[in-house]
Design a protein around this motif. Structure first.
Motif, PDB file in Angstrom:
ATOM      1  N   ARG A 136       0.833  -1.209   0.000  1.00  0.00           N
ATOM      2  CA  ARG A 136       0.000   0.000   0.000  1.00  0.00           C
ATOM      3  C   ARG A 136       0.867   1.258   0.000  1.00  0.00           C
ATOM      4  NH1 ARG A 136      -4.627   1.676   4.512  1.00  0.00           N
ATOM      5  NH2 ARG A 136      -5.170   3.695   3.570  1.00  0.00           N
ATOM      6  N   GLY A 137       0.538   2.163  -0.897  1.00  0.00           N
ATOM      7  CA  GLY A 137       1.239   3.440  -0.964  1.00  0.00           C
ATOM      8  C   GLY A 137       2.582   3.393  -1.663  1.00  0.00           C
TER       9      GLY A 137
ATOM     10  N   GLN B 167      -4.511   3.807  -5.760  1.00  0.00           N
ATOM     11  CA  GLN B 167      -4.029   5.187  -5.677  1.00  0.00           C
ATOM     12  C   GLN B 167      -4.774   6.076  -6.666  1.00  0.00           C
ATOM     13  OE1 GLN B 167       0.238   4.992  -6.211  1.00  0.00           O
ATOM     14  NE2 GLN B 167       0.507   3.644  -4.446  1.00  0.00           N
TER      15      GLN B 167
ATOM     16  N   ARG C 134      -1.554   0.305  -7.387  1.00  0.00           N
ATOM     17  CA  ARG C 134      -1.518   1.440  -8.315  1.00  0.00           C
ATOM     18  C   ARG C 134      -2.934   1.903  -8.657  1.00  0.00           C
ATOM     19  NH1 ARG C 134       0.504  -1.001 -12.651  1.00  0.00           N
ATOM     20  NH2 ARG C 134       2.408  -1.425 -11.456  1.00  0.00           N
TER      21      ARG C 134
ATOM     22  N   ASP D 142      -9.822   8.231   0.306  1.00  0.00           N
ATOM     23  CA  ASP D 142      -8.754   7.379   0.831  1.00  0.00           C
ATOM     24  C   ASP D 142      -9.276   6.106   1.496  1.00  0.00           C
ATOM     25  OD1 ASP D 142      -6.263   8.797   0.277  1.00  0.00           O
ATOM     26  OD2 ASP D 142      -7.045  10.345   1.595  1.00  0.00           O
TER      27      ASP D 142
END
Length: 389
Positions: A20-21, A54, A51, A62
């Motif tokens: 994640r991230g 995001q 990806r 979020d």
């Protein structure tokens, strides 16, 4: 990623949490490290899903994006959560308790409907898309209200549902965005025929649809979110022939009053730029009447008035200068005013804003800000200079 199942396993979910991230620049290093302990296909799938999550934050926020599952087409074509929530609220106000959501995609609209307490049959013919919608319903805790069915929507019996919602595919892998409504999948004519058979229905369509293609039985609504036009919707069983522009996050809704085109008048102290949904809905005349204004040109959707009026349907600018189009004169004026930050807007002009900014903005480090409108006034190429009111 052609199979979602590996990501739904405990190992897959743990890997999703780990990646994640991950920044794009770090993907190769992360993939190399993770492949020492995990199958390469699973690592690639997890990074691909990270990806997509995001990218999905802009539509779903979020919290939800971090828990949901996506396909590339799903991220691109799904309804923005704010729009889906608004629509679900409107259905709730209509007394709707069950919806057949045809062409449901990854479940964006179905989730919003379920969160409003509405039972949903979500139908999509693509196996991966249907699996993704099912996974999303479970991930967000609404699977008890959403039944996902993998099927051709043209073969689904919608009897027994209060409302039918159709969101035809308006993109294809080969041609990209589709502009011909009859090239939608399924075609708009089929969607309209289906809607007319239902007690209530809504069809999501591209905002650029010609007004003459809208059936008389439908209410037409254009929706913008944060100033960006997102979609148009044809409603059946509500207010036939009505036209509205809805602006989120308000929401603010402007209903058409059947007004004639506003008169053209000289540029006044204020210029109003209508929201895109207002323009698409052909409701500029309604805004002009409310602002006691007129148009600067019969073909340009800029409203001018002598007084400043508060309105959610247009952005107001105070105009300080009106010049014939001339780059040298504009550059001299900007230098004189100490302008170092220039916003360029255009409507009815072939000049590219970035090109004008490069040519006209003085190289000095001025701190003043200005907005220039490249447009036509009574048919003549004109520059209007001002600032937000």
């Amino acid at each position: 990623m052609n199979d979602l199942a590996p990501l739904l396993t405990p190992a897959g979910r743990a890997l999703l949490d780990e990646v994640r991230g991950t920044a794009p620049a770090d993907e190769l290093a992360v993939a190399t490290r993770l492949r020492r302990d995990h199958p390469a296909d699973l690592v690639s799938a997890a990074l691909g899903q990270a990806r997509l999550r995001q990218r999905a934050v802009a539509k779903f926020g979020d919290e939800d994006a971090a828990r949901m599952f996506f396909t590339p087409n799903g991220v691109e074509q799904s309804t923005r959560a704010s729009v889906a929530t608004y629509r679900a609220r409107r259905l709730k106000e209509l007394g709707v308790t069950s919806v057949a959501d045809l062409c449901s995609g990854i479940g964006g609209d179905a989730i919003a409907l379920a969160r409003a307490g509405i039972r949903v049959l979500a139908v999509d013919r693509d196996p991966l898309t249907a699996a993704t919608a099912r996974a999303n319903a479970e991930a967000l805790g609404v699977s008890d209200l959403i039944q996902v069915r993998e099927s051709d929507v043209t073969e689904v019996d919608t009897a027994g549902y209060d409302f039918v919602f159709v969101d035809p595919a308006r993109r294809s892998a080969k041609r990209g965005r589709i502009f011909d409504p009859e090239a939608y999948s399924p075609p708009l004519s089929w969607a309209i025929e289906t809607a007319l058979k239902a007690p209530h229905a809504a069809l999501k369509i591209a905002p650029g649809i010609p007004h003459e293609a809208i059936p008389a039985e439908a209410e037409a609504e254009w929706i913008s979110d944060g100033g960006d036009v997102k979609e148009a919707v044809l409603w059946f069983g509500t207010a036939p022939g009505a036209v509205r522009a809805t602006l989120l996050p308000g929401p603010g809704t402007l209903l058409g009053r059947g007004l004639p085109d506003p008169e053209v008048r000289p540029v006044g102290r204020y210029l109003y730029e209508p929201d895109g949904a207002v323009i698409r809905a052909h409701l500029v005349a309604e805004v002009a009447e409310d602002l006691e204004g007129g148009l600067i040109d019969e073909t340009i959707a800029y409203i001018t008035a002598d007084e400043l009026h508060a309105t959610p349907y247009a952005t107001a600018y105070e105009i300080t200068d009106q010049l014939p189009f001339n780059v040298k004169k504009l550059k001299a004026l900007l230098r004189e005013r100490g302008v170092g930050i220039l916003t360029v807007k255009k409507r009815g002009s072939a000049v590219e804003p970035e090109e004008l900014r490069r040519k006209a903005l003085p190289k000095s480090n001025g701190k003043a800000e200005a907005t220039v409108f490249l447009t036509r006034v009574a048919g003549a190429p004109t520059m209007l200079i001002g600032a937000p009111a």
